[in-house]
Design an enzyme around this catalytic site. Structure first.
Site, PDB file in Angstrom:
ATOM      1  CB  SER A 144     -32.094  -3.714 -20.481  1.00 20.90           C
ATOM      2  OG  SER A 144     -32.519  -4.474 -19.366  1.00 20.90           O
ATOM      3  CE1 TYR A 157     -33.201   0.976 -17.431  1.00 16.06           C
ATOM      4  CE2 TYR A 157     -33.976  -1.288 -17.538  1.00 16.06           C
ATOM      5  CZ  TYR A 157     -32.942  -0.375 -17.555  1.00 16.06           C
ATOM      6  OH  TYR A 157     -31.643  -0.808 -17.714  1.00 16.06           O
TER       7      TYR A 157
HETATM    8  N1  LIG Z   1     -26.654  -2.691 -14.108  1.00 15.94           N
HETATM    9  C1  LIG Z   1     -27.588  -3.444 -14.657  1.00 15.94           C
HETATM   10  O1  LIG Z   1     -28.041  -4.419 -14.053  1.00 15.94           O
HETATM   11  C2  LIG Z   1     -28.071  -3.163 -16.052  1.00 15.94           C
HETATM   12  C3  LIG Z   1     -28.847  -4.141 -16.684  1.00 15.94           C
HETATM   13  C4  LIG Z   1     -29.300  -3.918 -17.971  1.00 15.94           C
HETATM   14  C5  LIG Z   1     -28.983  -2.715 -18.608  1.00 15.94           C
HETATM   15  N2  LIG Z   1     -28.251  -1.777 -17.959  1.00 15.94           N
HETATM   16  C6  LIG Z   1     -27.954  -0.546 -18.693  1.00 15.94           C
HETATM   17  O2  LIG Z   1     -26.552  -0.381 -18.771  1.00 15.94           O
HETATM   18  C7  LIG Z   1     -26.234   0.997 -18.912  1.00 15.94           C
HETATM   19  C8  LIG Z   1     -25.160   1.354 -17.917  1.00 15.94           C
HETATM   20  O3  LIG Z   1     -25.679   1.145 -16.624  1.00 15.94           O
HETATM   21  P1  LIG Z   1     -24.780   0.861 -15.326  1.00 15.94           P
HETATM   22  O4  LIG Z   1     -25.380  -0.275 -14.632  1.00 15.94           O
HETATM   23  O5  LIG Z   1     -23.340   0.839 -15.684  1.00 15.94           O
HETATM   24  O6  LIG Z   1     -25.209   2.160 -14.517  1.00 15.94           O
HETATM   25  P2  LIG Z   1     -24.411   3.276 -13.732  1.00 15.94           P
HETATM   26  O7  LIG Z   1     -25.445   4.085 -13.053  1.00 15.94           O
HETATM   27  O8  LIG Z   1     -23.311   2.666 -12.940  1.00 15.94           O
HETATM   28  O9  LIG Z   1     -23.761   4.122 -14.937  1.00 15.94           O
HETATM   29  C9  LIG Z   1     -24.529   4.907 -15.799  1.00 15.94           C
HETATM   30  C10 LIG Z   1     -23.721   6.126 -16.214  1.00 15.94           C
HETATM   31  O10 LIG Z   1     -24.524   6.924 -17.101  1.00 15.94           O
HETATM   32  C11 LIG Z   1     -24.330   8.294 -16.735  1.00 15.94           C
HETATM   33  N3  LIG Z   1     -25.476   9.103 -17.159  1.00 15.94           N
HETATM   34  C12 LIG Z   1     -26.745   9.080 -16.668  1.00 15.94           C
HETATM   35  N4  LIG Z   1     -27.488  10.012 -17.299  1.00 15.94           N
HETATM   36  C13 LIG Z   1     -26.688  10.616 -18.218  1.00 15.94           C
HETATM   37  C14 LIG Z   1     -26.870  11.652 -19.163  1.00 15.94           C
HETATM   38  N5  LIG Z   1     -28.051  12.278 -19.295  1.00 15.94           N
HETATM   39  N6  LIG Z   1     -25.823  12.006 -19.955  1.00 15.94           N
HETATM   40  C15 LIG Z   1     -24.619  11.398 -19.825  1.00 15.94           C
HETATM   41  N7  LIG Z   1     -24.376  10.416 -18.927  1.00 15.94           N
HETATM   42  C16 LIG Z   1     -25.394  10.034 -18.138  1.00 15.94           C
HETATM   43  C17 LIG Z   1     -24.193   8.257 -15.205  1.00 15.94           C
HETATM   44  O11 LIG Z   1     -23.578   9.447 -14.732  1.00 15.94           O
HETATM   45  C18 LIG Z   1     -23.354   7.008 -15.011  1.00 15.94           C
HETATM   46  O12 LIG Z   1     -21.968   7.290 -15.031  1.00 15.94           O
HETATM   47  C19 LIG Z   1     -27.550   1.751 -18.760  1.00 15.94           C
HETATM   48  O13 LIG Z   1     -28.054   2.083 -20.043  1.00 15.94           O
HETATM   49  C20 LIG Z   1     -28.460   0.735 -18.093  1.00 15.94           C
HETATM   50  O14 LIG Z   1     -29.816   0.977 -18.365  1.00 15.94           O
HETATM   51  C21 LIG Z   1     -27.778  -1.966 -16.706  1.00 15.94           C
END
Ligand SMILES: NC(=O)c1ccc[n+]([C@@H]2O[C@H](COP(=O)([O-])OP(=O)(O)OC[C@H]3O[C@@H](n4cnc5c(N)ncnc54)[C@H](O)[C@@H]3O)[C@@H](O)[C@H]2O)c1
Length: 253
Positions: A144, A157
């Site tokens: 991130s 985080y």
């Molecule tokens: N959305 C943002 O703005 C953003 C920004 C920077 C980084 N990220 C990162 O991107 C990645 C995806 O995030 P997103 O925004 O698509 O979130 P999201 O919540 O839509 O999806 C995350 C997925 O991970 C799964 N998950 C959570 N814990 C788990 C576990 N223990 N085992 C298996 N699966 C698990 C959830 O069920 C979900 O389907 C994450 O690592 C997040 O930190 C997101």
């Protein structure tokens, strides 16, 4: 977008939603067989349905990335069904707004570090031997922009995402001569359920989120998926150990 892929099988953790689902769909659109792993069976099966409806091939495996046995079983199932693993996108992650550092709890620390750091480490631990035995592969981990700098009110985080970059760079160096590349993608704010959960309660946060990106908007899941596919593709053969910010210019300020 058209890219060249020598491999045939991709694995996406956190593939039930958001960035993971979009990336699973993008891999499948390039003709790769995709293993979708997630805690969320319904969402994961939904991703598989979308891939099959578009003519692709995919499999869902329930997996909690914080559990060694689950991750081992995920990789065993991948090999059992598709025979190999060429690309892995270790993307499952959680975000909990913690307040200022002194307001965070031990439970929050353990939960965030468990999924975001231990989960990525465990996945790489069991993916690397498969790729080494095959003679190569590529891994992309989701960090991130919070892994590149400060993230006020999200210090745990932020620490977890800095750790993802540490794991990524160290593994990249360890396996560079073995034809396994390891990179990280660093999204800024992307329009997913995670974003909506964090900002829905307060619309001012939505405006603030858009304004923190020089391009004037938050990102789309497809814009992260295309970066992940690039990092896996043969076009990135000379790229390893990188933490690629995909952030509308946010970290250039
Ligand atoms: N959305 C943002 O703005 C953003 C920004 C920077 C980084 N990220 C990162 O991107 C990645 C995806 O995030 P997103 O925004 O698509 O979130 P999201 O919540 O839509 O999806 C995350 C997925 O991970 C799964 N998950 C959570 N814990 C788990 C576990 N223990 N085992 C298996 N699966 C698990 C959830 O069920 C979900 O389907 C994450 O690592 C997040 O930190 C997101």
């Amino acid at each position: 977008m058209s890219m060249t892929f020598t491999g045939q099988v991709a694995l996406v953790t956190g593939g039930a939603a958001g960035i993971g689902r979009a990336t699973a769909l993008a891999f499948a659109a390039e003709g790769l067989k995709v293993v979708v792993a997630d805690l969320d069976r319904e969402g994961g099966e939904g991703t598989v349905q979308l891939i099959r409806a578009a003519g692709g091939e995919a499999l869902f495996v329930t997996c909690n990335v914080t559990r060694d046995a689950d991750v081992q079983q995920l990789l065993a199932r991948t090999v059992e069904v598709y025979g190999r693993l060429d690309y892995a996108f270790n993307n499952a992650g959680i975000e909990i707004e913690q307040g200022r550092l002194a307001e965070g709890s031990e439970a929050e620390f353990d939960a965030i570090m468990g999924v975001n750091v231990k989960g990525v480490w465990l996945c790489m631990k069991y993916q690397l031997p498969l790729m080494l035995a095959q003679g190569g592969g590529a891994i992309v981990n989701t960090a991130s922009v919070a892994g590149l700098g400060a993230a006020p009110r999200m210090s745990i985080y932020s620490a977890s995402k800095h750790a993802v970059i540490g794991l990524t760079k160290s593994a990249a160096i360890e396996y560079a001569k073995k034809k396994v590349r390891v990179n990280a993608v660093c999204p800024a704010v992307i329009d997913t359920d995670m974003f909506r959960r964090a900002y829905e309660a307060d619309p001012r946060k939505g405006e603030f989120a858009a304004a923190m990106h020089p391009v004037g908007r938050i990102g789309k899941v497809e814009e992260i998926a295309s970066a992940v596919l690039y990092l896996c593709s043969d076009g990135a053969a000379f790229t390893t150990g990188q933490a690629l910010a995909v952030d509308g210019g946010a970290t250039a300020i």
